[in-house]
Design an enzyme around this catalytic site. Structure first.
Site: not given
Ligand code: NAD
Ligand code: TYD
Length: 353
Positions: A82, A132-134, A158, A162, A222
């Site tokens: 997701e 992800t970089d998040e 999210y 991850k 971003r």
């Protein structure tokens, strides 16, 4: 052959199409076909003997186990997730189920299969986890871009799920010896991106004469990477990445959201002028900010450049022009994915009407 999960989604389908076109090695593509998965993304390889699509969940141990036994892949690349931050704020449960429990289930199935392989195949096998970089959290304006050494400080459900999946992947290497690779990439854009994410949403709304919603002041930053460049990076890490290592992937292209939206408006003003001759930028509307909105992401991708020789082929200017052209030429694809469940989401997120 390789097993790809989530290969009917945005990045996964771009990867499978690129892989089939350039590598000639067969792909088994396992995808649950959630709202974000779309068989039409793969229409160009319908009937291609090198592509075998299976609908199913990465957490379904019986299914994944039988696929692994039957096809004996030399690698698994895990895109399935997701992936939309706003949805993770409205309903985090699906994120825990797929990103954490699903990845856990997949790792267990892969470990079981890997244990049955002869020693030589065990050594060459790879489990590549796409992240992800998040997971690194947010940066202040003067902070250095994220390197692979940054602490994990996820801020959205999210990003937290991850991050949890990245930790599980790492642990399966350290504890069980599974030969894993992890990639942490910045924001992607390009063909087949579901129009809930900023860039395709703005293109779609602009053409539909709808407001272009900017969260808060629109100065959030971003780092944007064209999806085909992400796919070449993943292929390169699979080919030459050091087992157990992490590679950050980014475009060295930081931009504030409002500037991204203005660029899209300017391209559309030239390519598909509004009937009244005014700019699409007039549709820009500032709306309430996202809760916990990360202010800035930036990726230091010097490791993958230095060690594996990868760098992006597109600039933001060339990539965004390709992307806008693709959406203009694929209005049937957009119509197809923006019916039903899509409209319910847009009403829930931005208000009906
Ligand atoms: P997406 O939402 O477009 O696609 C996800 C795909 O996974 C869909 O096809 C969906 O049907 C499938 N899927 C979901 N749950 C599943 C399950 N339980 N079992 C099997 N399939 C399932 O996402 P995306 O943007 O293509 O992202 C792909 C991966 O790349 C994700 O892991 C995401 O975290 C990561 N990533 C995305 C970006 C980005 O900018 N989009 C950036 C960095 C990393
Ligand atoms: P998004 O594409 O959802 O990616 P992510 O949250 O993973 O970075 O959003 C990109 C940026 O655009 C993010 O700062 C949130 C912002 N945004 C808007 O301002 N308006 C919108 O309607 C959307 C979807 C995103």
């Amino acid at each position: 052959m390789i097993l790809v999960t989530g290969g009917a989604g945005f990045i996964g389908s771009n990867f499978v199409l690129q892989w089939i076109a350039t590598q000639g090695e067969p792909v088994v593509n396992l995808d649950k076909l959630t709202y974000a998965g779309n068989r039409r993304n793969l229409a160009a390889i319908d009937g291609n003997a090198k592509h075998h699509f299976v609908r199913g969940d990465i957490g379904d141990a019986a299914l994944v186990g039988s696929l692994l036994r039957e096809h004996q892949p030399r690698a698994v690349i895990n895109f399935a997730a997701e992936s939309h931050v706003d949805r993770s704020i409205h309903g985090p449960r699906d994120f825990v189920e797929t990103n954490v429990l699903g990845t856990f289930g997949l790792l267990e199935s892969v470990r079981g299969y890997w244990n049955t392989l002869p020693a030589e195949s065990q050594q060459t096998f790879r489990f590549l986890h796409v992240s992800t970089d998040e997971v690194y959290g947010t940066l202040a304006p003067d902070d250095k871009p994220f390197t692979e050494q940054n602490r994990y400080e996820p801020n959205s459900p999210y990003a937290a799920t991850k991050a949890a999946s990245d930790h599980l992947v790492r642990a399966y290497h350290h504890t069980f010896g599974l030969p894993v690779l992890t990639t942490n990439c910045s924001n992607n854009y390009g063909p087949f991106q579901f129009p809930e994410k900023l860039i395709p949403l703005i293109i779609h709304n602009a053409l539909a004469g709808k407001p272009l919603p900017i969260y808060g002041d629109g100065r959030q930053v971003r780092d944007w990477l064209f999806v085909a460049d992400h796919c070449t990076a993943i292929a390169r890490v699979l080919e030459a990445g050091a087992v157990g290592e992490v590679y950050n992937i980014g475009g060295w292209n930081e931009m504030a959201n409002i500037d991204v939206v203005r660029v899209i408006c300017a391209i559309l003003d030239g390519a598909r002028p509004r009937a009244d001759g005014r700019s699409y930028a007039e549709q820009i509307t500032h709306v309430a900010d996202r809760p916990g909105h990360d202010r800035r992401y930036a990726i230091d991708s010097s490791r993958i450049h230095r060690e594996l020789g990868w760098k992006p082929a597109e600039t933001f200017d060339s990539g965004i022009r390709k992307t806008v052209s693709w959406y203009l030429e694929h209005d049937a694809w957009v119509r197809d994915v923006t019916s039903g469940a899509y409209r319910e989401w847009i009403d829930a997120q931005y208000g009906a009407g």
